[in-house]
Design an enzyme around this catalytic site. Structure first.
Site, PDB file in Angstrom:
ATOM      1  CE  LYS A 193      -4.814   0.353 -11.444  1.00  0.00           C
ATOM      2  NZ  LYS A 193      -3.986   0.662 -12.580  1.00  0.00           N
ATOM      3  CG  ASP A 229      -6.742   3.845 -10.917  1.00  0.00           C
ATOM      4  OD1 ASP A 229      -7.283   3.930 -12.039  1.00  0.00           O
ATOM      5  OD2 ASP A 229      -5.530   3.692 -10.742  1.00  0.00           O
ATOM      6  CB  SER A 241      -7.801  -0.778  -3.597  1.00  0.00           C
ATOM      7  OG  SER A 241      -8.707  -1.833  -3.492  1.00  0.00           O
ATOM      8  N   GLY A 271      -3.654   2.627  -3.093  1.00  0.00           N
ATOM      9  CA  GLY A 271      -4.251   3.729  -2.325  1.00  0.00           C
ATOM     10  C   GLY A 271      -5.713   3.921  -2.698  1.00  0.00           C
ATOM     11  N   GLY A 280       1.262   0.990  -9.726  1.00  0.00           N
ATOM     12  CA  GLY A 280       0.336   0.838 -10.860  1.00  0.00           C
ATOM     13  C   GLY A 280      -0.734  -0.190 -10.560  1.00  0.00           C
ATOM     14  CG  LEU A 281      -0.084  -3.473  -8.702  1.00  0.00           C
ATOM     15  CD1 LEU A 281       0.692  -4.319  -7.695  1.00  0.00           C
ATOM     16  CD2 LEU A 281      -0.705  -4.366  -9.779  1.00  0.00           C
ATOM     17  N   GLY A 282      -3.059   0.365  -8.021  1.00  0.00           N
ATOM     18  CA  GLY A 282      -4.206   1.064  -7.427  1.00  0.00           C
ATOM     19  C   GLY A 282      -4.390   0.832  -5.927  1.00  0.00           C
TER      20      GLY A 282
HETATM   21  P1  ATP Z   1      -1.480   6.034  -8.978  1.00  0.00           P
HETATM   22  O1  ATP Z   1      -1.334   5.527 -10.379  1.00  0.00           O
HETATM   23  O2  ATP Z   1      -2.827   6.668  -8.724  1.00  0.00           O
HETATM   24  O3  ATP Z   1      -0.321   6.863  -8.525  1.00  0.00           O
HETATM   25  P2  ATP Z   1      -0.586   3.531  -7.816  1.00  0.00           P
HETATM   26  O4  ATP Z   1      -1.380   2.320  -7.847  1.00  0.00           O
HETATM   27  O5  ATP Z   1       0.567   3.566  -8.762  1.00  0.00           O
HETATM   28  O6  ATP Z   1      -1.556   4.742  -8.056  1.00  0.00           O
HETATM   29  P3  ATP Z   1      -0.606   3.826  -4.907  1.00  0.00           P
HETATM   30  O7  ATP Z   1      -0.103   2.615  -4.203  1.00  0.00           O
HETATM   31  O8  ATP Z   1      -2.054   4.094  -4.877  1.00  0.00           O
HETATM   32  O9  ATP Z   1      -0.015   3.796  -6.390  1.00  0.00           O
HETATM   33  O10 ATP Z   1       0.229   5.081  -4.331  1.00  0.00           O
HETATM   34  C1  ATP Z   1       0.288   6.300  -4.996  1.00  0.00           C
HETATM   35  C2  ATP Z   1       0.595   7.401  -3.988  1.00  0.00           C
HETATM   36  O11 ATP Z   1      -0.514   7.522  -3.093  1.00  0.00           O
HETATM   37  C3  ATP Z   1       1.826   7.137  -3.128  1.00  0.00           C
HETATM   38  O12 ATP Z   1       2.696   8.202  -3.326  1.00  0.00           O
HETATM   39  C4  ATP Z   1       1.322   7.125  -1.706  1.00  0.00           C
HETATM   40  O13 ATP Z   1       2.135   7.870  -0.826  1.00  0.00           O
HETATM   41  C5  ATP Z   1      -0.063   7.768  -1.762  1.00  0.00           C
HETATM   42  N1  ATP Z   1      -1.032   7.121  -0.853  1.00  0.00           N
HETATM   43  C6  ATP Z   1      -1.948   7.775  -0.128  1.00  0.00           C
HETATM   44  N2  ATP Z   1      -2.707   6.917   0.581  1.00  0.00           N
HETATM   45  C7  ATP Z   1      -2.260   5.684   0.308  1.00  0.00           C
HETATM   46  C8  ATP Z   1      -2.644   4.390   0.747  1.00  0.00           C
HETATM   47  N3  ATP Z   1      -3.644   4.187   1.618  1.00  0.00           N
HETATM   48  N4  ATP Z   1      -1.972   3.334   0.233  1.00  0.00           N
HETATM   49  C9  ATP Z   1      -0.987   3.526  -0.674  1.00  0.00           C
HETATM   50  N5  ATP Z   1      -0.565   4.733  -1.100  1.00  0.00           N
HETATM   51  C10 ATP Z   1      -1.187   5.812  -0.631  1.00  0.00           C
END
Ligand code: ATP
Length: 284
Positions: free
Chosen positions: A10, A137, A105, A103, A99-101
């Site tokens: 996202k 998210d 997703s 985990g 910041g692309l969501g």
């Molecule tokens: P947020 O703003 O919610 O932190 P984000 O988009 O910046 O999300 P994500 O890639 O979702 O970042 O990763 C955030 C954290 O979630 C990481 O520290 C990671 O270890 C953890 N995580 C748990 N499961 C997953 C997954 N399936 N894919 C990516 N990261 C995951």
């Protein structure tokens, strides 16, 4: 039985927070879009066992209940008393903690996939409500289409499909901690987003009426610590992006272009400066 679900990233066309709740969590007001940068989640049910197994091709993400995809399977399994196990294999393409969501997703893909495999017959709205317990998210990612998002992330109002655009995504090699950024929000000093104007543009399905109102109130906070975010944004705008800004809590910056040739020019302008760069399309 097996199913492969696409888990799209996202981007935040806008991100604002009108107030914080008594429990310290944020009230959100955001317009989000899904882009064609996606993980692929293969979900295989395992009869006569209740074990949940998660594998990723990264080597550094947790495979246990810290993985958001594990949590999604666990919630559905316990809430609906499913006496079946599941193997979840995640092919990661979305940069982590960007910041692309990513985990969220993956978790949403597991909710959608198991809803079908286990015949739970839940609506997207019900899956979104369940998903909020995993991450703010997840509800948006359940829908994975342009939407107006409010509440703690659980109120999703899908918007009309925007004309497909090209999006250049640049992920600087810095790690941003979401809780650390959120703690620095100063509600007295936020320059709020004109979300109603942005929504009016989105209703018209007109990017030209959306660009002027795009804004992320967290961008000044994250970029104060990491000025390279503003450097990337400036380069994107100078090389012809119609709009550019940080997504979520960062550090990823995206630029929107209506022509592929323009997107390629924007990508070339930041390639030497930022190693992780992608050109993708918006999803409807
Ligand atoms: P947020 O703003 O919610 O932190 P984000 O988009 O910046 O999300 P994500 O890639 O979702 O970042 O990763 C955030 C954290 O979630 C990481 O520290 C990671 O270890 C953890 N995580 C748990 N499961 C997953 C997954 N399936 N894919 C990516 N990261 C995951």
């Amino acid at each position: 039985m097996q199913i492969v679900e696409k888990a799209a990233a996202k981007i935040n066309l806008s991100l604002d927070t009108p107030f914080s709740h008594p429990d310290g969590s944020q009230e959100w007001e955001m317009v989000m879009a899904a882009v064609d940068l996606a993980d692929y989640v293969t979900i295989t049910t395992i009869p006569k066992r209740t074990k949940i197994e998660v594998r990723t091709d990264t080597g550094f993400l947790p495979n246990d209940r810290r993985n958001l995809a594990f949590q999604a399977a666990h919630i559905l399994q316990t809430r609906f008393h499913v006496m079946e196990g599941v193997k979840i294999e995640i092919e990661k393409h979305i940069p982590v903690a960007a910041g692309l969501g990513g985990g969220s997703s993956d978790a949403a893909a597991v909710l959608r996939g198991l809803n079908r495999l286990w015949g739970l017959d839940l609506t997207l709205a019900q899956l979104a409500e369940i998903g909020l317990a995993i991450d703010a998210d997840v509800p948006f990612c359940v829908y994975s289409q342009t939407a107006y998002v409010t509440g703690k992330g659980e109120r999703i109002k899908p918007l009309p499909k925007m004309p497909a655009a090209w999006v250049v995504i640049a992920k600087p090699t810095i790690s941003v901690s979401t809780p650390v950024i959120l703690r620095q929000i100063d509600y007295k000093r936020i320059g709020h987003v004109n979300t109603q104007a942005l929504l009016a543009g989105a209703q018209q399905q007109d990017w030209q009426q959306v660009y002027p109102y795009m804004k992320n109130v967290l961008e000044p906070i994250t970029s104060h610590h990491y000025p390279e975010i503003l450097d990337i944004k400036e380069r994107m705008l100078q090389s012809g992006a119609c709009a550019a800004q940080m997504s979520g809590t960062g550090p990823t910056v995206f630029g929107i272009c209506e022509k592929q040739s323009r997107a390629q020019r924007v990508l070339n302008s930041i390639k030497g400066f930022c190693k992780e760069v992608y050109i993708v399309r918006t999803l409807g």
